[in-house]
Design a protein around this motif. Structure first.
Motif, PDB file in Angstrom:
ATOM      1  N   LYS A  20       0.842  -1.204   0.000  1.00  0.00           N
ATOM      2  CA  LYS A  20       0.000   0.000   0.000  1.00  0.00           C
ATOM      3  C   LYS A  20       0.872   1.248   0.000  1.00  0.00           C
ATOM      4  CE  LYS A  20      -3.816   2.059   2.603  1.00  0.00           C
ATOM      5  NZ  LYS A  20      -3.684   3.265   1.916  1.00  0.00           N
ATOM      6  N   ASP A  21       0.505   2.196  -0.812  1.00  0.00           N
ATOM      7  CA  ASP A  21       1.153   3.507  -0.956  1.00  0.00           C
ATOM      8  C   ASP A  21       2.480   3.466  -1.723  1.00  0.00           C
ATOM      9  OD1 ASP A  21      -0.934   4.784   0.439  1.00  0.00           O
ATOM     10  OD2 ASP A  21       0.033   4.367   2.354  1.00  0.00           O
ATOM     11  N   THR A  22       2.895   2.299  -2.217  1.00  0.00           N
ATOM     12  CA  THR A  22       4.141   2.224  -2.988  1.00  0.00           C
ATOM     13  C   THR A  22       4.056   3.110  -4.225  1.00  0.00           C
ATOM     14  OG1 THR A  22       4.660   0.008  -2.221  1.00  0.00           O
ATOM     15  CG2 THR A  22       5.672   0.693  -4.290  1.00  0.00           C
ATOM     16  N   THR A  23       2.956   3.010  -4.958  1.00  0.00           N
ATOM     17  CA  THR A  23       2.859   3.810  -6.190  1.00  0.00           C
ATOM     18  C   THR A  23       2.800   5.301  -5.878  1.00  0.00           C
ATOM     19  OG1 THR A  23       0.448   3.551  -6.269  1.00  0.00           O
ATOM     20  CG2 THR A  23       1.764   1.952  -7.501  1.00  0.00           C
ATOM     21  N   ASP A  24       2.174   5.663  -4.762  1.00  0.00           N
ATOM     22  CA  ASP A  24       2.132   7.083  -4.372  1.00  0.00           C
ATOM     23  C   ASP A  24       3.541   7.600  -4.095  1.00  0.00           C
ATOM     24  OD1 ASP A  24      -0.658   7.005  -4.534  1.00  0.00           O
ATOM     25  OD2 ASP A  24      -0.884   6.588  -2.392  1.00  0.00           O
ATOM     26  N   ARG A  25       4.332   6.815  -3.353  1.00  0.00           N
ATOM     27  CA  ARG A  25       5.702   7.234  -3.039  1.00  0.00           C
ATOM     28  C   ARG A  25       6.569   7.311  -4.296  1.00  0.00           C
ATOM     29  NH1 ARG A  25       4.786   3.501   0.983  1.00  0.00           N
ATOM     30  NH2 ARG A  25       6.218   2.029   0.021  1.00  0.00           N
ATOM     31  N   ALA A  33      11.973  14.519  -8.691  1.00  0.00           N
ATOM     32  CA  ALA A  33      13.225  14.453  -9.452  1.00  0.00           C
ATOM     33  C   ALA A  33      13.082  15.072 -10.835  1.00  0.00           C
ATOM     34  CB  ALA A  33      13.683  13.007  -9.575  1.00  0.00           C
ATOM     35  N   GLY A  34      11.872  15.491 -11.188  1.00  0.00           N
ATOM     36  CA  GLY A  34      11.662  16.120 -12.481  1.00  0.00           C
ATOM     37  C   GLY A  34      11.515  15.131 -13.628  1.00  0.00           C
ATOM     38  N   VAL A  35      11.299  13.864 -13.304  1.00  0.00           N
ATOM     39  CA  VAL A  35      11.175  12.842 -14.343  1.00  0.00           C
ATOM     40  C   VAL A  35       9.786  12.867 -14.971  1.00  0.00           C
ATOM     41  CG1 VAL A  35      11.244  10.336 -14.778  1.00  0.00           C
ATOM     42  CG2 VAL A  35      12.895  11.393 -13.232  1.00  0.00           C
ATOM     43  N   THR A  36       8.794  13.214 -14.177  1.00  0.00           N
ATOM     44  CA  THR A  36       7.421  13.233 -14.680  1.00  0.00           C
ATOM     45  C   THR A  36       6.708  14.473 -14.168  1.00  0.00           C
ATOM     46  OG1 THR A  36       5.410  11.920 -14.904  1.00  0.00           O
ATOM     47  CG2 THR A  36       6.470  11.887 -12.759  1.00  0.00           C
ATOM     48  N   LYS A  37       5.614  14.800 -14.815  1.00  0.00           N
ATOM     49  CA  LYS A  37       4.800  15.953 -14.424  1.00  0.00           C
ATOM     50  C   LYS A  37       3.345  15.518 -14.418  1.00  0.00           C
ATOM     51  CE  LYS A  37       8.034  19.185 -16.398  1.00  0.00           C
ATOM     52  NZ  LYS A  37       8.380  20.065 -17.448  1.00  0.00           N
ATOM     53  N   GLY A  38       2.509  16.370 -13.890  1.00  0.00           N
ATOM     54  CA  GLY A  38       1.083  16.081 -13.894  1.00  0.00           C
ATOM     55  C   GLY A  38       0.623  15.461 -12.592  1.00  0.00           C
ATOM     56  N   ALA A  39      -0.669  15.278 -12.540  1.00  0.00           N
ATOM     57  CA  ALA A  39      -1.295  14.724 -11.331  1.00  0.00           C
ATOM     58  C   ALA A  39      -0.965  13.245 -11.193  1.00  0.00           C
ATOM     59  CB  ALA A  39      -2.804  14.920 -11.399  1.00  0.00           C
ATOM     60  N   PRO A  40      -0.732  12.787  -9.970  1.00  0.00           N
ATOM     61  CA  PRO A  40      -0.480  11.359  -9.763  1.00  0.00           C
ATOM     62  C   PRO A  40      -1.734  10.538 -10.054  1.00  0.00           C
ATOM     63  CG  PRO A  40      -0.600  12.506  -7.657  1.00  0.00           C
ATOM     64  CD  PRO A  40      -0.680  13.551  -8.727  1.00  0.00           C
ATOM     65  N   LYS A  45      -6.366   2.550  -9.338  1.00  0.00           N
ATOM     66  CA  LYS A  45      -6.526   2.507 -10.800  1.00  0.00           C
ATOM     67  C   LYS A  45      -5.351   1.817 -11.500  1.00  0.00           C
ATOM     68  CE  LYS A  45     -10.286   5.042 -11.294  1.00  0.00           C
ATOM     69  NZ  LYS A  45     -11.451   4.650 -12.015  1.00  0.00           N
ATOM     70  N   ILE A  46      -4.197   1.706 -10.828  1.00  0.00           N
ATOM     71  CA  ILE A  46      -3.014   1.178 -11.509  1.00  0.00           C
ATOM     72  C   ILE A  46      -2.452  -0.105 -10.904  1.00  0.00           C
ATOM     73  CG2 ILE A  46      -2.313   3.375 -12.514  1.00  0.00           C
ATOM     74  CD1 ILE A  46      -0.390   3.790 -10.236  1.00  0.00           C
ATOM     75  N   VAL A  47      -2.996  -0.535  -9.768  1.00  0.00           N
ATOM     76  CA  VAL A  47      -2.500  -1.760  -9.131  1.00  0.00           C
ATOM     77  C   VAL A  47      -3.651  -2.756  -9.019  1.00  0.00           C
ATOM     78  CG1 VAL A  47      -1.516  -2.769  -7.037  1.00  0.00           C
ATOM     79  CG2 VAL A  47      -0.756  -0.527  -7.823  1.00  0.00           C
ATOM     80  N   ASP A  48      -3.435  -3.940  -9.549  1.00  0.00           N
ATOM     81  CA  ASP A  48      -4.394  -5.028  -9.424  1.00  0.00           C
ATOM     82  C   ASP A  48      -3.797  -6.045  -8.457  1.00  0.00           C
ATOM     83  OD1 ASP A  48      -6.171  -7.109  -9.633  1.00  0.00           O
ATOM     84  OD2 ASP A  48      -5.878  -7.429 -11.789  1.00  0.00           O
ATOM     85  N   ARG A  49      -4.326  -6.099  -7.262  1.00  0.00           N
ATOM     86  CA  ARG A  49      -3.792  -7.001  -6.245  1.00  0.00           C
ATOM     87  C   ARG A  49      -4.368  -8.411  -6.338  1.00  0.00           C
ATOM     88  NH1 ARG A  49      -3.033  -2.092  -3.904  1.00  0.00           N
ATOM     89  NH2 ARG A  49      -0.972  -1.831  -3.012  1.00  0.00           N
ATOM     90  N   ALA A  50      -5.269  -8.655  -7.271  1.00  0.00           N
ATOM     91  CA  ALA A  50      -5.906  -9.968  -7.398  1.00  0.00           C
ATOM     92  C   ALA A  50      -4.901 -11.095  -7.635  1.00  0.00           C
ATOM     93  CB  ALA A  50      -6.966  -9.939  -8.502  1.00  0.00           C
TER      94      ALA A  50
END
Length: 60
Positions: A20-25, A33-40, A45-50
């Motif tokens: 939990k919270d790995t993708t947020d971090r 670091a300036g690698v990406t921009k925009g809203a997280p 929506k991006i992790v399927d734990r099934a």
């Protein structure tokens, strides 16, 4: 990315379970670091734990 930034952090280790919270971090670190921009993107929506839940025998 600045090579000094890359050298200043420990090596990346992959855990097959995304905790939990790995993708947020990670998104925050990339943005800082300036690698990406925009809203997280929201984690749900991006992790399927099934697949993980099935592999360890969790039942819904």
């Amino acid at each position: 990315m600045d090579p000094e930034i890359l050298a200043s952090v420990p090596p990346l280790r992959m855990d097959w379970e995304l905790r939990k919270d790995t993708t947020d971090r990670l998104q925050r670190a990339y943005r800082d670091a300036g690698v990406t921009k925009g809203a997280p993107l929201p984690e749900e929506k991006i992790v399927d734990r099934a697949p993980y839940a099935e592999a360890v025998g969790h039942r819904s």
